[in-house]
Motif scaffolding. Structure first.
Motif, PDB file in Angstrom:
ATOM      1  N   ARG A   1       8.867   4.437   6.579  1.00 27.71           N
ATOM      2  CA  ARG A   1       7.442   4.984   6.138  1.00 27.71           C
ATOM      3  C   ARG A   1       6.431   4.092   4.780  1.00 27.71           C
ATOM      4  NH1 ARG A   1       5.814   7.207   1.683  1.00 27.71           N
ATOM      5  NH2 ARG A   1       3.451   8.852   1.960  1.00 27.71           N
ATOM      6  N   HIS A   2       7.631   3.683   4.647  1.00 29.13           N
ATOM      7  CA  HIS A   2       6.965   2.316   2.884  1.00 29.13           C
ATOM      8  C   HIS A   2       7.655   1.217   2.404  1.00 29.13           C
ATOM      9  CE1 HIS A   2       9.450   5.479   1.363  1.00 29.13           C
ATOM     10  NE2 HIS A   2      10.581   4.437   0.966  1.00 29.13           N
ATOM     11  N   THR A   3       7.224   0.209   1.635  1.00 27.22           N
ATOM     12  CA  THR A   3       7.719  -0.406   1.549  1.00 27.22           C
ATOM     13  C   THR A   3       7.791  -0.853  -0.066  1.00 27.22           C
ATOM     14  OG1 THR A   3       6.821  -2.061   3.040  1.00 27.22           O
ATOM     15  CG2 THR A   3       7.126  -3.436   1.268  1.00 27.22           C
ATOM     16  N   VAL A   4       9.465  -0.778  -0.381  1.00 22.06           N
ATOM     17  CA  VAL A   4       9.137  -1.064  -1.539  1.00 22.06           C
ATOM     18  C   VAL A   4       9.266  -2.633  -2.492  1.00 22.06           C
ATOM     19  CG1 VAL A   4      10.812  -0.755  -3.712  1.00 22.06           C
ATOM     20  CG2 VAL A   4      11.274   0.794  -1.698  1.00 22.06           C
ATOM     21  N   ILE A   5       8.814  -3.153  -3.647  1.00 24.48           N
ATOM     22  CA  ILE A   5       9.289  -3.984  -4.645  1.00 24.48           C
ATOM     23  C   ILE A   5       9.194  -3.692  -5.311  1.00 24.48           C
ATOM     24  CG2 ILE A   5       6.629  -5.801  -4.723  1.00 24.48           C
ATOM     25  CD1 ILE A   5       4.901  -4.917  -2.492  1.00 24.48           C
ATOM     26  N   ARG A   6      10.435  -4.414  -5.757  1.00 24.22           N
ATOM     27  CA  ARG A   6      10.545  -4.068  -7.282  1.00 24.22           C
ATOM     28  C   ARG A   6       9.280  -5.705  -8.043  1.00 24.22           C
ATOM     29  NH1 ARG A   6      14.262  -7.864  -9.582  1.00 24.22           N
ATOM     30  NH2 ARG A   6      15.242  -8.301  -7.216  1.00 24.22           N
ATOM     31  N   SER A   7       8.480  -4.816  -8.894  1.00 23.65           N
ATOM     32  CA  SER A   7       8.178  -5.953 -10.263  1.00 23.65           C
ATOM     33  C   SER A   7       8.492  -6.431 -11.018  1.00 23.65           C
ATOM     34  CB  SER A   7       7.234  -4.756 -10.488  1.00 23.65           C
ATOM     35  OG  SER A   7       8.005  -4.298 -11.980  1.00 23.65           O
ATOM     36  N   TRP A   8       7.906  -7.414 -11.903  1.00 27.99           N
ATOM     37  CA  TRP A   8       8.656  -8.051 -12.478  1.00 27.99           C
ATOM     38  C   TRP A   8       9.038  -7.879 -13.996  1.00 27.99           C
ATOM     39  CZ3 TRP A   8       9.521 -12.062  -9.848  1.00 27.99           C
ATOM     40  CH2 TRP A   8       8.841 -12.359  -8.402  1.00 27.99           C
ATOM     41  N   GLN A   9       8.127  -5.983 -13.732  1.00 26.70           N
ATOM     42  CA  GLN A   9       8.444  -5.690 -15.050  1.00 26.70           C
ATOM     43  C   GLN A   9       9.939  -4.569 -14.197  1.00 26.70           C
ATOM     44  OE1 GLN A   9       5.515  -5.637 -14.188  1.00 26.70           O
ATOM     45  NE2 GLN A   9       4.775  -7.049 -15.329  1.00 26.70           N
TER      46      GLN A   9
ATOM     47  N   ALA B   1      -1.850  16.613  10.705  1.00 26.47           N
ATOM     48  CA  ALA B   1      -1.501  16.041   9.918  1.00 26.47           C
ATOM     49  C   ALA B   1      -0.836  15.058  10.193  1.00 26.47           C
ATOM     50  CB  ALA B   1      -0.450  17.676   9.603  1.00 26.47           C
ATOM     51  N   SER B   2      -0.291  14.835  11.075  1.00 29.49           N
ATOM     52  CA  SER B   2       1.036  13.126  11.235  1.00 29.49           C
ATOM     53  C   SER B   2       0.344  12.399  11.506  1.00 29.49           C
ATOM     54  CB  SER B   2       1.957  14.206  12.397  1.00 29.49           C
ATOM     55  OG  SER B   2       1.465  13.829  13.331  1.00 29.49           O
ATOM     56  N   GLN B   3      -1.233  11.885  11.600  1.00 26.44           N
ATOM     57  CA  GLN B   3      -1.315  10.537  12.191  1.00 26.44           C
ATOM     58  C   GLN B   3      -1.713   9.521  10.767  1.00 26.44           C
ATOM     59  OE1 GLN B   3      -6.001  11.312  12.388  1.00 26.44           O
ATOM     60  NE2 GLN B   3      -6.139  12.204  13.725  1.00 26.44           N
ATOM     61  N   GLN B   4      -0.905  10.399   9.646  1.00 25.75           N
ATOM     62  CA  GLN B   4      -1.316   9.161   8.914  1.00 25.75           C
ATOM     63  C   GLN B   4       0.364   8.021   8.884  1.00 25.75           C
ATOM     64  OE1 GLN B   4      -3.074   7.388   6.949  1.00 25.75           O
ATOM     65  NE2 GLN B   4      -1.644   5.827   6.317  1.00 25.75           N
ATOM     66  N   ALA B   5       1.808   9.953   8.831  1.00 25.12           N
ATOM     67  CA  ALA B   5       2.347   9.132   9.294  1.00 25.12           C
ATOM     68  C   ALA B   5       3.513   7.990  10.431  1.00 25.12           C
ATOM     69  CB  ALA B   5       3.975  10.153   8.820  1.00 25.12           C
ATOM     70  N   PHE B   6       2.562   8.692  11.424  1.00 21.41           N
ATOM     71  CA  PHE B   6       3.267   7.374  12.374  1.00 21.41           C
ATOM     72  C   PHE B   6       2.338   6.695  12.830  1.00 21.41           C
ATOM     73  CE2 PHE B   6       3.527  11.617  15.325  1.00 21.41           C
ATOM     74  CZ  PHE B   6       5.033  11.427  15.951  1.00 21.41           C
ATOM     75  N   SER B   7       1.077   6.452  11.929  1.00 21.44           N
ATOM     76  CA  SER B   7       0.621   4.817  10.986  1.00 21.44           C
ATOM     77  C   SER B   7       1.574   4.819  10.972  1.00 21.44           C
ATOM     78  CB  SER B   7      -0.498   5.382  10.910  1.00 21.44           C
ATOM     79  OG  SER B   7      -1.391   3.673  10.514  1.00 21.44           O
ATOM     80  N   ASN B   8       2.560   4.905   9.101  1.00 23.85           N
ATOM     81  CA  ASN B   8       3.138   3.768   8.456  1.00 23.85           C
ATOM     82  C   ASN B   8       4.356   3.727   9.458  1.00 23.85           C
ATOM     83  OD1 ASN B   8       1.495   4.765   5.916  1.00 23.85           O
ATOM     84  ND2 ASN B   8       2.944   6.447   5.497  1.00 23.85           N
ATOM     85  N   ILE B   9       4.587   4.530  10.862  1.00 24.14           N
ATOM     86  CA  ILE B   9       6.254   4.462  11.325  1.00 24.14           C
ATOM     87  C   ILE B   9       5.092   2.945  12.055  1.00 24.14           C
ATOM     88  CG2 ILE B   9       7.363   4.460  13.692  1.00 24.14           C
ATOM     89  CD1 ILE B   9       7.416   7.544  12.176  1.00 24.14           C
TER      90      ILE B   9
END
Length: 289
Positions: free
Chosen positions: A142-150, A100-108
């Motif tokens: 876990r993730h990257t946050v992008i602020r869009s032009w909107q 279950a945590s494969q994706q979480a470790f992949s993100n890290i």
């Protein structure tokens, strides 16, 4: 008497859990504020990239809350029993949790690679894939946050963003060249159209002279235009619009398109549009009967 003791014990357990949670939250807030000030001052003084500090802050917060969770489990007898039961069946649960945590470790891991290899940094203007663009605002474990032009926040898991094609407009320099293409009629004079475009672009406020010293000595034009191709009903001319950064380049392009129609009308250059000829056939004599 036993009921009173049990009630006090439960009350004490609840207070302990609340205290641990409050202390963890306050400690995390104070530590993040201190790290923001320290890392901000250090990055300005040393001109270092602030991105790696952001990931470190997020990692420290993760550790604090993991420790707090462990203390809460230890101080609540019912949770302690559940945890012991889980550890007793660790062989089975390890496989389930690992899967279950494969994706979480992949993100890290992907987040760590992003900080090490730096395909982008906080504050960079990027295009991720075919339809996501904006400014990098945050990089977590876990993730990257992008602020869009909107002004929307696009949250992309690190493992996904690592597999995408990234166009970074800020990684080495922000100087940007926009290609602005416009079609003119085959009846219009190409030289008049090109000279009109070059004069107009040079007058726009966001346009900058991107020529090198050598190009200036050789007499290269301030604004470059090129005839790109011949379409069915138009000759396509491209203008090369240079600006200090991607945002200024986008504004420059919109100003160009807004002004060029009026300027072409003044000098007699036609911008073509589709024409349709409708042929009405007369019915044959046999069809009239």
């Amino acid at each position: 008497m036993n009921e009173v003791i049990n009630f006090l014990h439960q009350y004490q357990t609840v207070i302990t859990v609340i205290v641990i949670a409050v202390v963890a939250i306050l400690f995390d807030r104070l530590l993040r504020l201190s790290m923001n000030k320290f890392f901000g001052d250090s990055s300005r003084a040393l001109r270092a990239d602030f991105t790696k500090y952001i990931l470190l802050k997020n990692a420290v917060s993760f550790i604090i809350f993991m420790v707090a969770t462990g203390l809460i489990v230890y101080n609540v007898p019912s949770l302690r029993k559940i945890s012991l039961t889980l550890f007793a069946g660790a062989g089975i649960f390890a496989a389930i949790i690992g899967f279950a945590s494969q994706q979480a470790f992949s993100n890290i891991i992907s987040g760590i690679f992003i900080v090490i290899f730096k395909p982008f940094r906080v504050g960079d203007v990027v295009n991720i894939g075919p339809d996501r663009s904006g400014i990098i605002e945050d990089i977590t474990l876990r993730h990257t946050v992008i602020r869009s032009w909107q002004n929307r926040r696009i949250i992309i898991p690190n493992s996904i963003i690592s597999a995408e094609t990234i166009v970074n407009s800020s990684i080495l320099e922000e100087l940007t060249c926009e290609h602005a293409e416009i079609g003119i009629s085959y009846y219009s004079d190409i030289e008049t159209a090109c000279s009109t475009i070059e004069k107009l672009v040079a007058e726009l406020p966001n346009y900058i002279d991107a020529r090198t010293d050598e190009e200036k000595k050789e007499g290269d034009p301030l604004v470059r235009t090129r005839v790109i191709r011949y379409d069915d009903s138009a000759i396509i001319i491209r203008a090369y619009l240079w600006a200090n950064d991607p945002v200024a380049a986008f504004i420059l392009k919109t100003e160009y398109y807004r002004a060029i129609k009026k300027r072409f009308d003044e000098v007699g250059v036609e911008i073509p549009f589709p024409h349709r000829t409708i042929v009405m056939k007369e019915p044959k004599a046999d069809e009239k009967k």
